[in-house]
Design a protein around this motif. Structure first.
Motif, PDB file in Angstrom:
ATOM      1  N   GLY A  52      33.882  75.635  33.169  1.00 31.55           N
ATOM      2  CA  GLY A  52      33.708  77.455  32.448  1.00 31.55           C
ATOM      3  C   GLY A  52      33.850  77.163  31.160  1.00 31.55           C
ATOM      4  N   ASP A  53      35.136  78.574  31.590  1.00 35.68           N
ATOM      5  CA  ASP A  53      35.956  78.944  30.372  1.00 35.68           C
ATOM      6  C   ASP A  53      37.782  78.626  30.377  1.00 35.68           C
ATOM      7  N   ILE A  54      37.687  78.233  32.240  1.00 30.83           N
ATOM      8  CA  ILE A  54      39.222  78.164  33.065  1.00 30.83           C
ATOM      9  C   ILE A  54      39.105  77.098  32.707  1.00 30.83           C
ATOM     10  N   ALA A  55      40.174  76.709  31.975  1.00 35.99           N
ATOM     11  CA  ALA A  55      41.292  75.614  31.878  1.00 35.99           C
ATOM     12  C   ALA A  55      42.681  75.604  32.731  1.00 35.99           C
TER      13      ALA A  55
END
Length: 89
Positions: A17-20
């Protein structure tokens, strides 16, 4: 006096998702290390198609030190993708 570089490095990440999250590795002796590349070409040669972010050496050190990693492996020749379900020792 710091001897760190000021250039940005290409740092492999895993994205959900938006998490790296930063990709890290282990040396043969088991020591955990951060992984960074001096060019996008070197990153792709070592790991194939890969998500990445650009970070300064200082920024990468700051992030890794939060999880107890003090060494960065610059331009490793091979980065193996972890096997799903494998248990780290």
């Amino acid at each position: 006096m710091s001897t760190r570089h000021t250039d940005d490095w290409f740092v492999p990440v895993r994205c959900v998702g938006d998490i790296a999250t930063l990709q890290t590795g282990r040396l043969p002796d088991g020591l955990r290390v951060g992984i960074a590349f001096s060019s996008l070409e070197r990153l792709r040669a070592a790991s194939g198609a890969q998500e990445f972010m650009r970070l300064s050496e200082d920024g990468l050190h700051d992030m890794l030190e939060q999880v107890g990693i003090v060494r960065i492996q610059l331009d490793p020749t091979v980065v193996a993708v972890p096997v799903r379900g494998a248990v780290a020792s």
